[in-house]
Design an enzyme around this catalytic site. Sequence first.
Site, PDB file in Angstrom:
ATOM      1  N   ASP A 122       0.851  -1.188   0.000  1.00 48.92           N
ATOM      2  CA  ASP A 122       0.000   0.000   0.000  1.00 48.92           C
ATOM      3  C   ASP A 122       0.892   1.245   0.000  1.00 48.92           C
ATOM      4  OD1 ASP A 122      -3.058   0.755   0.625  1.00 48.92           O
ATOM      5  OD2 ASP A 122      -1.736   2.190   1.628  1.00 48.92           O
ATOM      6  N   ASP A 131      -4.534   2.193  -4.484  1.00 49.05           N
ATOM      7  CA  ASP A 131      -3.073   2.227  -4.349  1.00 49.05           C
ATOM      8  C   ASP A 131      -2.545   0.921  -3.762  1.00 49.05           C
ATOM      9  OD1 ASP A 131      -4.299   2.686  -1.888  1.00 49.05           O
ATOM     10  OD2 ASP A 131      -2.599   3.839  -1.117  1.00 49.05           O
TER      11      ASP A 131
END
Length: 351
Positions: A229, A272
């Site tokens: 992430d 993301d």
Amino acid sequence: MRPLAASSVDTVLQDYQPRILRRYLWITTALHVAGFVLPPMVGLPIRPETVAARSAGILLGVIALVVLYRGGRRPGRRALQVSTAAALFATPIVMSGLILAVAQLLCAIAATFLAMYFVVFYPKLQARLLVGSLTASMVVGVVLAPTAFTLVPVDVDTATVKAAVLVVAVTCVVGAAEMFGSLTRTLIESASTDALTALLNRAGFELAFRDALEGAGGNQASVTLVLVDVDQFKSTNDHYGHAAGDAVLVDLANYLAGHLPRGALLARVGGDEFVTCMVGEHHAELPGVMAQLARQSPTSFSFGVASCTGESDPLTALYRQADRELYSAKQRHHPPDPPAGEASLQTEWNA
């Protein structure tokens, strides 16, 4: 840099390629055998000058099948090359021994499926070369055929019949390759690939994961999965706009694809968030590699690791465990917001 990680639609296709080729070879070889065996059973003799070509085509199909099956579930590159070459020449060779125009056209139908196979499973230039070779071989096969007859009593010379067969056959093969083969490839890519980063998407990753798991021994295989992430991604979007955020994702995707161990799967599974995993004996190397990449990456990211062996539903269990680890890592790791004047995030859209 050439990507090391398995991150493209070819990863999804590589396990289906030998399966499709085996099925094609089984069907066409069986049809060629039937064309050799059935006519005498209904009182139609086999002309002696056609026996050699028909036998050679059948033998090539058998050789290709033996090579593929000896290679196991995932045949090597050489096995695929030999089997593909045998499949490419088998049908044109059989066509050179046929005396009925309709039989030659039936063989051309088989060749259309092989042409579509080439377009789906090979890069564009290589696919076109293979389709061109197949088409040229068919032309030679029809020209060398001893004669050609239609199934209706019309007075047409052999050259005209052969020309008609070639026009129909070549049109079908090339047309099928360009239309249906290209469309199939495009649909597979669209369904399996993330449009922004060109990595696998979640659907593509799950297909590739299942194939990798089966190839390593099924649910008894050892697996390590890592969720990644991007740190402060929302702040990047807020400060510099979504174009800058997209650039960050693309940069991280390229960085991971170029530095993960060969054989690792890599995908962008949303927003993301990226996922990578390794299946089999080297799976335990992945956490150490990810720790080193996190320290050296130009894009700051956090990650969570999960490993398992013998799970009935390993992907679900791994996702759940890695997500918990990722959450803990994000709580421990609070990098500062990117400075407003950071030049590396300036783009033509936010300058």
